[in-house]
Design an enzyme around this catalytic site. Structure first.
Site, PDB file in Angstrom:
ATOM      1  N   THR A  14       0.838  -1.199   0.000  1.00  0.00           N
ATOM      2  CA  THR A  14       0.000   0.000   0.000  1.00  0.00           C
ATOM      3  C   THR A  14       0.876   1.253   0.000  1.00  0.00           C
ATOM      4  O   THR A  14       0.378   2.369   0.100  1.00  0.00           O
ATOM      5  CB  THR A  14      -0.924   0.022   1.238  1.00  0.00           C
ATOM      6  OG1 THR A  14      -0.100  -0.152   2.407  1.00  0.00           O
ATOM      7  CG2 THR A  14      -1.949  -1.089   1.180  1.00  0.00           C
ATOM      8  N   ASP A 177      19.182  -0.376  -7.115  1.00  0.00           N
ATOM      9  CA  ASP A 177      19.643   1.003  -7.214  1.00  0.00           C
ATOM     10  C   ASP A 177      18.961   1.507  -8.471  1.00  0.00           C
ATOM     11  O   ASP A 177      19.360   1.145  -9.583  1.00  0.00           O
ATOM     12  CB  ASP A 177      21.163   1.068  -7.354  1.00  0.00           C
ATOM     13  CG  ASP A 177      21.645   2.513  -7.351  1.00  0.00           C
ATOM     14  OD1 ASP A 177      21.070   3.333  -8.108  1.00  0.00           O
ATOM     15  OD2 ASP A 177      22.580   2.830  -6.606  1.00  0.00           O
ATOM     16  N   HIS A 178      17.917   2.285  -8.329  1.00  0.00           N
ATOM     17  CA  HIS A 178      17.086   2.560  -9.510  1.00  0.00           C
ATOM     18  C   HIS A 178      17.842   3.352 -10.580  1.00  0.00           C
ATOM     19  O   HIS A 178      17.439   3.367 -11.728  1.00  0.00           O
ATOM     20  CB  HIS A 178      15.751   3.218  -9.128  1.00  0.00           C
ATOM     21  CG  HIS A 178      15.834   4.674  -8.822  1.00  0.00           C
ATOM     22  ND1 HIS A 178      16.255   5.155  -7.617  1.00  0.00           N
ATOM     23  CD2 HIS A 178      15.546   5.767  -9.578  1.00  0.00           C
ATOM     24  CE1 HIS A 178      16.220   6.480  -7.632  1.00  0.00           C
ATOM     25  NE2 HIS A 178      15.793   6.881  -8.818  1.00  0.00           N
ATOM     26  N   LYS A 182      18.137   3.265 -15.253  1.00  0.00           N
ATOM     27  CA  LYS A 182      17.907   4.385 -16.173  1.00  0.00           C
ATOM     28  C   LYS A 182      18.601   4.102 -17.504  1.00  0.00           C
ATOM     29  O   LYS A 182      19.751   3.665 -17.529  1.00  0.00           O
ATOM     30  CB  LYS A 182      18.430   5.697 -15.567  1.00  0.00           C
ATOM     31  CG  LYS A 182      17.633   6.156 -14.340  1.00  0.00           C
ATOM     32  CD  LYS A 182      18.082   7.525 -13.869  1.00  0.00           C
ATOM     33  CE  LYS A 182      17.505   7.894 -12.506  1.00  0.00           C
ATOM     34  NZ  LYS A 182      16.123   8.352 -12.543  1.00  0.00           N
ATOM     35  N   HIS A 240      23.648   5.939  -5.747  1.00  0.00           N
ATOM     36  CA  HIS A 240      23.523   6.374  -7.140  1.00  0.00           C
ATOM     37  C   HIS A 240      24.791   7.032  -7.698  1.00  0.00           C
ATOM     38  O   HIS A 240      25.229   6.718  -8.799  1.00  0.00           O
ATOM     39  CB  HIS A 240      22.359   7.359  -7.292  1.00  0.00           C
ATOM     40  CG  HIS A 240      21.093   6.916  -6.618  1.00  0.00           C
ATOM     41  ND1 HIS A 240      20.659   5.610  -6.628  1.00  0.00           N
ATOM     42  CD2 HIS A 240      20.160   7.612  -5.910  1.00  0.00           C
ATOM     43  CE1 HIS A 240      19.508   5.532  -5.969  1.00  0.00           C
ATOM     44  NE2 HIS A 240      19.195   6.715  -5.517  1.00  0.00           N
ATOM     45  N   LYS A 340      19.267  18.824  -2.913  1.00  0.00           N
ATOM     46  CA  LYS A 340      17.842  19.127  -3.023  1.00  0.00           C
ATOM     47  C   LYS A 340      17.660  20.642  -3.089  1.00  0.00           C
ATOM     48  O   LYS A 340      18.525  21.392  -2.668  1.00  0.00           O
ATOM     49  CB  LYS A 340      17.105  18.555  -1.820  1.00  0.00           C
ATOM     50  CG  LYS A 340      17.223  17.027  -1.749  1.00  0.00           C
ATOM     51  CD  LYS A 340      16.001  16.389  -1.137  1.00  0.00           C
ATOM     52  CE  LYS A 340      16.114  14.877  -1.098  1.00  0.00           C
ATOM     53  NZ  LYS A 340      15.641  14.216  -2.329  1.00  0.00           N
TER      54      LYS A 340
END
Ligand code: BG6
Length: 490
Positions: A14, A177-178, A182, A240, A340
């Protein structure tokens, strides 16, 4: 590409990740015919839901991801729900029975993927229960997919790893590790190893420095609790950023197999110069955003974000200089920066080549532009090569020209694309684009020394950069003192 068959159990069904990334990605695989009729998903989470309610959630998340919705009913019919208590063996027993029934119903051959997309404090507990309660006892394959953070430092990562290794072998563990999913990150190897133009020059004789930037415009959002104890170093650099550096710096693998590629990446991590104690201040810069404006709207300082200590010493920005002490890279700085609340959402790599030995086109006050290779990772995907050519018109003056290739595919950030590729890789048993334990351990041990120093010294200048800016001034000086600057390229 073949259809894949397995039962996928998503713990944290969820949660945000499941809704935003995993369901849309599974749907895309389904639509492309890469998930056969023989697949089923069990959503596992604490709150009570019926299968129907869960299927509604899944459909909604797919539609929210702007998918077309063709065959969505059929897709959603493969989803089942189990309301779970992660510490209760009884709950695992129910889950096990459910899995066995679905296995029979869909003919899944006992193939199981356990995807942990939830709070990391339960990763170890779940893995141990999966084994002790018999869920990993299957005739097919069993694989564990585990989201970050993989530990908080080396010691906690070791502890977590020991737990999961009791239930899964290293080659059954898929540490996400997204960034490795990519398109343009995967392209680094192809650009390097498939081009006669680059591979011979890819070393300290011809490259002057490499700059890897991943900037974000968002602040810490709702994640203050996690981020306070993490900071940009653990959140972005340990995984990353270092992964991208490893792909840029590794030696050509003997073959494109998982083991060969991973072992070359591991050798890069082993050659990273260790930086500790006072040295940290020479190599690394930290920043924290203050209050200000973004797009004409006021935004709070990091210290005023929810769940953040008003005197927080946590960094929301990191710039660093990495040295890779091996024969190929000795003397070539790899600069990285990430943060950020910066001016743009953008990830790119700039490879700056050395100047040619004699510049025939030299004009006072106008040096020749160095050749740059820019790999655009997001939001644009592409490659730009900066060359010098003759200026149109009279004379022989040189001017900069750019050769650009733009990938025409999606240009959304953090799209399900990455997850789609990674999920599919996991289903077909290809762990190349996942982090091996040795990579995780070595990158933690590198990062730990920096965070030790930062945690022991309060940064008096915080907050030291404004929202929408390029980050703290000290990040510019980091390069200036080496005679370089951060390239602002499009
Ligand atoms: C995640 C970090 O791993 O990567 C986030 O936890 C960050 O803080 C995100 O925002 C960035 O990913 P992307 O794909 O948007 O660059």
């Amino acid at each position: 590409y073949k259809e894949q068959t397995s039962l996928i159990m998503i713990f944290g069904a969820t949660g945000d990740l499941a809704n935003r990334k995993l369901y849309p990605s599974l749907y895309r695989l389904f639509r492309k015919g890469l998930l056969s009729e023989r697949f089923a998903v069990i959503g596992v989470a604490r709150r009570p839901l019926t299968n129907e309610q869960f299927q509604e959630n899944v459909k909604n998340s797919v539609l929210e991801a702007k998918e077309t919705g063709n065959n969505i009913e059929e897709f959603a019919s493969h989803f089942y729900y189990h309301s779970h208590d992660v510490t209760d063996s009884g709950s695992y027993t129910v889950l096990k029975r459910m899995a066995e029934d679905l296995d029979n119903q869909y003919g899944l051959g006992g193939n199981r993927i356990f995807y942990l997309a939830m709070a990391p404090e339960f990763f170890g507990t779940i893995a141990l229960h999966l084994k002790s309660d018999g869920l990993t006892d299957v005739p097919g394959f069993k694989r564990l997919v585990i989201e970050k953070p993989f530990g908080h430092d080396l010691a906690s990562a070791v502890e977590l790893n020991e737990k999961i290794r009791k239930a899964f072998s290293e080659d059954e563990i898929y540490r996400i590790d997204h960034y490795l999913g990519k398109q343009m990150v995967q392209n680094i190897e192809v650009i390097r190893f498939a081009n006669a133009l680059f591979e011979p020059l890819w070393n300290n004789r011809y490259i002057s420095n490499i700059q890897v930037t991943s900037s974000e415009t968002l602040g810490v959002e709702e994640r203050g609790r996690y981020y306070e104890n993490s900071g940009a170093l653990r959140d972005m650099v340990q995984n990353h950023m270092l992964q991208m550096v490893a792909l840029l710096a590794m030696e050509p693998p003997i073959k494109l197999t998982t083991d060969e590629i991973r072992s070359e990446k591991i050798r890069v991590f082993r050659s990273l110069r260790e930086i500790e104690g006072d040295e940290v201040a020479k190599y690394f810069v930290r920043g924290q955003y203050g209050a200000g404006e973004m797009n004409g709207l006021p935004v709070p300082a990091y210290r005023d974000e929810p769940m953040v200590d008003p005197h927080s010493n946590t960094e929301t920005y990191v710039a660093g200089k990495l040295m890779i002490d091996n024969a190929r890279w000795a003397g070539v700085p790899f600069y990285i920066r990430t943060g950020k609340r910066l001016g743009a959402k953008s990830t790119k790599i700039v490879v700056q080549f050395k100047d040619i030995p004699m510049n025939l086109y030299y004009q006072p006050n106008k040096p020749l532009n160095p050749n740059l290779l820019v790999i655009h990772i997001q939001p644009e995907e592409g490659i730009t090569l900066h060359l010098n050519a003759k200026k149109a018109g009279q004379g022989m003056d040189a001017t900069e020209v750019k050769l650009s290739f733009a990938n025409t595919s999606v240009n959304e950030m953090n799209t399900p694309e990455a997850y789609e590729l990674l999920l599919y890789d996991c289903m077909r048993g290809d762990a190349t684009n996942f982090a091996h334990w040795d990579e995780v351990a070595l990158s933690w041990s590198f990062v730990d020394k920096i965070s030790d120093y930062w945690e022991s010294t309060k940064e008096e200048s915080f907050p030291n950069y404004a929202p929408g800016s390029r980050g703290p001034e000290a990040a510019e000086q980091l390069l200036e003192k080496d005679g370089f600057f951060w390239w602002r390229v499009r």
